[in-house]
Design a protein around this motif. Structure first.
Motif, PDB file in Angstrom:
ATOM      1  N   GLU A  38       0.822  -1.292  -0.134  1.00 29.80           N
ATOM      2  CA  GLU A  38      -0.083  -0.033   0.072  1.00 29.80           C
ATOM      3  C   GLU A  38       0.899   1.288  -0.145  1.00 29.80           C
ATOM      4  OE1 GLU A  38      -3.095   0.005   2.924  1.00 29.80           O
ATOM      5  OE2 GLU A  38      -3.511  -2.176   2.944  1.00 29.80           O
ATOM      6  N   LEU A  72      -5.001   2.483   2.663  1.00 29.32           N
ATOM      7  CA  LEU A  72      -6.087   2.160   2.203  1.00 29.32           C
ATOM      8  C   LEU A  72      -7.329   2.056   3.237  1.00 29.32           C
ATOM      9  CD1 LEU A  72      -5.215  -0.315  -0.821  1.00 29.32           C
ATOM     10  CD2 LEU A  72      -6.097   1.942  -0.955  1.00 29.32           C
ATOM     11  N   LYS A 105      -9.865   3.786  -0.542  1.00 30.06           N
ATOM     12  CA  LYS A 105      -9.799   3.383   0.811  1.00 30.06           C
ATOM     13  C   LYS A 105     -11.126   3.665   1.356  1.00 30.06           C
ATOM     14  CE  LYS A 105      -8.433   8.349   2.088  1.00 30.06           C
ATOM     15  NZ  LYS A 105      -7.313   9.202   2.866  1.00 30.06           N
TER      16      LYS A 105
END
Length: 262
Positions: free
Chosen positions: A88, A93, A216
C-alpha cells in the motif's frame, strides 16, 4: 484458514518511536508486535498470512525477509509462516480498502482471520473459529471493556445492527427500526473472521458509495452497510484479556501482559 494482519498504519500515537520505525516493528518483551501476532496465529494452526505495508514499507519488507521462521514462497514454506506482502505504498487504504486490496491472496480460501498488529490478547483463535455461523459474512470478537466506541447488536441474535460513540453521541444504525438503547453494546477487539464472499459485497459497496476501484474505506462503515444484507455477528468472550499497544503508555504494561501469557 488464512489470515491478514493490519500492519500498514502510521502509528501516530506511538511517536516518536514511529518517526523512524513502523508500528509493527516496535519491540515488546524482546519481540516485535508483528512477531507476537504471527506467533499467536501459528500456535493456532494458521500458517499463511497477508501483511499490508505502507509506513516504512522498506523496513517492513527487510525485517520480514530476514526472519528464518517466515517463508515468502510456498515451495519453501513447510513448517514456517508463509507471508504475502500487500503493498500500500501508493496510498494507505484504511481497513476495508486494505482487505479488498489483498483479495488476490485471500479469494477462494473460504474464510480468513483479520488481526490488528497492535492488539495483544489471550483469545483462543480456534475457539473463535468454532463460533462462526454458517451464514455469517463476518464474525467479530467483542467484549465488555472500557471504550468510547461500541458496536450494537440485536439482543436475540447478536447480529450487528449499529454503532455508537458515547463521547460524541454519534449513532449509526443499519436497522433504523431498532432503538439503540435496546441493543447490546460491546467493544470490538480488532480480531474478526470474514467469509471470502466479502469481496463481491465490497465491490457492490464501492459502486453504491460512488467510489472507484482501489479506494480507501473503513471496514466499520462497510460492516454497517453490509449488515442489512448479510449477517455480521458478534461473539462475546467473557473475561477476554486484551491490550491495545497503540500508545506509548501501553508499552510498559504490554511487557507484563506478554509475560503473563507465557
Amino acid at each position: 484458514m488464512k489470515s491478514m494482519i493490519f500492519a500498514a498504519g502510521l502509528g501516530t500515537r506511538l511517536k516518536p518511536l514511529t518517526d523512524t520505525l513502523p508500528k509493527a516493528l516496535v519491540p515488546v518483551a524482546g519481540r516485535t508486535l508483528l512477531e507476537h501476532v504471527c506467533r499467536k496465529l501459528m500456535a493456532s494452526g494458521i500458517n499463511e498470512t497477508v501483511i499490508n505495508v505502507h509506513h516504512f514499507a522498506d523496513k517492513m519488507e527487510s525485517w520480514i525477509s530476514s526472519q528464518d521462521w517466515i517463508s515468502l514462497s510456498e515451495e519453501s514454506g513447510q513448517g514456517k509462516m508463509l507471508v504475502h506482502i500487500s503493498d500500500e505504498r501508493a496510498m494507505l487504504l484504511e481497513t476495508g480498502g486494505a482487505v479488498l486490496h489483498a483479495r488476490r491472496f485471500l479469494d477462494g480460501c473460504g474464510s480468513f482471520l483479520v488481526h490488528n498488529v497492535d492488539i495483544l490478547s489471550d483469545c483462543d483463535i480456534s475457539w473463535l473459529e468454532s463460533h462462526v455461523r454458517q451464514d455469517a459474512l463476518a464474525t467479530l470478537l467483542v467484549s465488555s471493556r472500557k471504550t468510547n466506541r461500541f458496536f450494537l447488536f440485536a439482543p436475540d441474535s447478536m447480529r450487528l445492527v449499529g454503532w455508537k460513540n458515547v463521547a460524541t453521541g454519534d449513532v449509526v444504525m443499519s436497522d433504523p427500526s431498532l432503538d439503540p438503547d435496546d441493543c447490546l453494546a460491546y467493544g470490538f477487539s480488532g480480531i474478526h473472521i470474514l467469509s471470502d464472499s466479502v469481496f463481491g459485497l465490497m465491490d457492490e459497496y464501492l459502486k453504491e458509495m460512488g467510489l472507484p476501484a482501489g479506494s480507501k474505506f473503513s471496514i466499520k462503515d462497510f460492516y454497517l452497510w453490509a449488515a442489512s444484507r448479510r449477517p455480521v455477528y458478534g461473539v462475546v468472550r467473557d473475561g477476554l484479556r486484551l491490550l491495545d499497544v497503540g500508545k506509548l503508555d501501553a508499552l510498559l504494561p504490554a511487557e507484563d501482559f506478554v509475560k503473563s501469557l507465557e
